[in-house]
Design a protein around this motif. Structure first.
Motif, PDB file in Angstrom:
ATOM      1  N   ASP A  14       7.356  -3.064  24.385  1.00  0.00           N
ATOM      2  CA  ASP A  14       6.319  -4.070  24.065  1.00  0.00           C
ATOM      3  C   ASP A  14       4.235  -3.788  24.541  1.00  0.00           C
ATOM      4  N   GLY A  47      13.216  -4.208  21.943  1.00  0.00           N
ATOM      5  CA  GLY A  47      11.764  -4.957  22.129  1.00  0.00           C
ATOM      6  C   GLY A  47      11.497  -6.057  21.281  1.00  0.00           C
ATOM      7  N   ALA A  48       9.757  -6.501  20.916  1.00  0.00           N
ATOM      8  CA  ALA A  48       9.779  -7.921  20.540  1.00  0.00           C
ATOM      9  C   ALA A  48       9.970  -7.448  18.565  1.00  0.00           C
ATOM     10  N   ASP A  49       9.391  -6.242  19.071  1.00  0.00           N
ATOM     11  CA  ASP A  49       9.905  -5.514  17.183  1.00  0.00           C
ATOM     12  C   ASP A  49      11.134  -5.441  16.520  1.00  0.00           C
ATOM     13  N   VAL A  77       8.423  -4.217  28.909  1.00  0.00           N
ATOM     14  CA  VAL A  77       9.242  -6.160  27.929  1.00  0.00           C
ATOM     15  C   VAL A  77       8.347  -7.039  27.800  1.00  0.00           C
ATOM     16  N   ASP A  79       6.254 -10.441  25.236  1.00  0.00           N
ATOM     17  CA  ASP A  79       5.453 -10.938  23.539  1.00  0.00           C
ATOM     18  C   ASP A  79       5.455 -11.913  23.801  1.00  0.00           C
ATOM     19  N   THR A 283       3.074  -6.216  30.206  1.00  0.00           N
ATOM     20  CA  THR A 283       2.528  -5.548  29.186  1.00  0.00           C
ATOM     21  C   THR A 283       0.933  -5.391  28.573  1.00  0.00           C
ATOM     22  N   THR A 288      -3.622  -4.183  24.485  1.00  0.00           N
ATOM     23  CA  THR A 288      -2.584  -3.160  23.574  1.00  0.00           C
ATOM     24  C   THR A 288      -3.879  -2.157  22.905  1.00  0.00           C
TER      25      THR A 288
END
Ligand code: IPM
Ligand code: MN
Length: 354
Positions: A14, A47-49, A77, A79, A283, A288
């Motif tokens: 993430d 991961g998050a998605d 990792v 989110d 993250t 990002t």
């Protein structure tokens, strides 16, 4: 003689994870070509998605696949869209536990030209490695609620410390201290004056194991005092051994004295199994997608991965690359590097070939 290619699992994860892993893989391509070793990347969509899309965190068949790899390269990792603890516990910690990566190895090194927040430190002062217990302690998840949500709620979080778990981490630290690049000193960091059960077990094991290593000096420092020494006299530390939670905390401080989270690498190591390497900084949601994050921590993790696989000359190349990069960068902090994420990766790749 050719041997079958190394199988390296890749979990981009993430936030800035995918960006920094991308730079790590760029450097891997470069050094693998130079050293003529072959590898196969096995990508994991974790991961998050994935969780938001399918509700899955780490399905058992993917965990099985991880067991069959030679090493794992992880970005980060976590989110903000997901309740804290789900990805951290069920993905990151689950991999650490299920693959029994009982050592969390976190070198604290000051690379050439790197500024730190502690101007009194010389480059040579910061040269230690934290051996963080990675399989038990407060991280084991033991505990629970009683009367949850009421005025009389009780929350218990227990620190599990087994003789087996403590002994294997302490032995790892002593073995590490004997390696030629180290200074033969092991410091136990704990809180024996208050945690009189867990601390006592750690101290007794250190004392016992120390008798087998007469050439290694042993020392003890309370964790709160260790925070002072990190700032005041870091050169007193060579190998630090500590429990899971203390190790988590002091290695963030360690990152700051090495120049920032952007350069702090770590390995979750199972000396007899599959190990996983990651930048320790997380993250960085605010960075990002901006191309501002420092990829050096991930690239340092890749260097550790190569060393673990026995690809020493390739790892040495990465090390030279990192040093070439740091001596040209303004800062290790995101957005203040004087270069973009991609440019830093290029500097390392170039330096690795020199
Ligand atoms: C680390 C992180 C993790 C930890 C979190 C994300 C579970 O802080 O690797 O240091 O506490 O171990
Ligand atoms: Mn941490």
């Amino acid at each position: 003689m050719s041997r079958s290619p190394r199988r390296i699992g890749v979990i981009r994860g993430d936030g800035t994870g995918p960006e920094v892993v991308g730079e790590g893989l760029k450097v891997l391509t470069t050094v693998a070509e130079a050293e003529r070793f072959t590898y196969e990347l096995v990508n994991f969509d974790l991961g998050a998605d994935r969780y938001l899309r399918t509700g899955e965190v780490l399905p058992d068949d993917e965990l099985d696949q991880l067991h069959g790899l030679d090493a794992i390269f992880l970005g980060a990792v976590g989110d903000p869209r997901i309740k804290p603890g789900i990805l951290e516990r069920d993905l990151l910690l689950r991999i650490r536990f299920e693959l029994d990566q009982y050592v969390n190895l976190r070198p604290v090194v000051r690379y050439p030209g790197v500024q730190t927040l502690v101007p009194s430190h010389a480059e040579d002062d910061v040269h230690m490695v934290v051996v963080r217990e990675n399989s038990e302690g407060l991280y084991s998840g033991a505990g629970g609620f009683h009367r949850k949500g009421t005025a009389h709620e009780v929350a218990v979080q227990e620190s599990i410390n087994t003789r087996h778990g403590v002994e294997r981490i302490v032995r790892y630290a002593f073995e590490l201290a004997m390696r030629p690049e180290r200074r033969r000193k092991v410091t136990l960091v704990h809180k024996t004056n208050v945690l009189t059960f867990a601390g006592d077990l750690y101290q007794r094991v250190v004392d016992e194991v120390a008798t087998e290593y007469p050439d290694v000096e042993t020392d003890y420092v309370h964790v709160d005092a260790a925070c002072i020494y990190f700032l005041d006299s870091p050169s007193r530390f060579d190998v630090i051994v500590t429990d899971n939670m203390f190790g988590d905390i002091v290695t963030d401080l360690g990152a700051m004295i090495q120049g920032g989270m952007g350069i702090a690498a770590g390995g979750n190591i199972n000396p007899e199994g599959v190990s996983m390497f990651e930048p320790i900084g997380g993250t960085a949601p605010s960075e990002t997608g901006k191309g501002t994050i420092n990829p050096l921590a991930a690239i340092g993790a890749l260097e550790m991965l190569l060393r673990q696989l026995g690809e020493v000359t390739a790892a040495d190349r990465v090390d030279r690359g990192i040093r070439a990069a740091t001596s040209r960068m303004k800062s290790m902090r995101a957005g203040e590097m004087g270069f973009t994420t991609t440019e830093v990766g290029d500097l390392v790749a170039e330096g690795a070939m020199a």
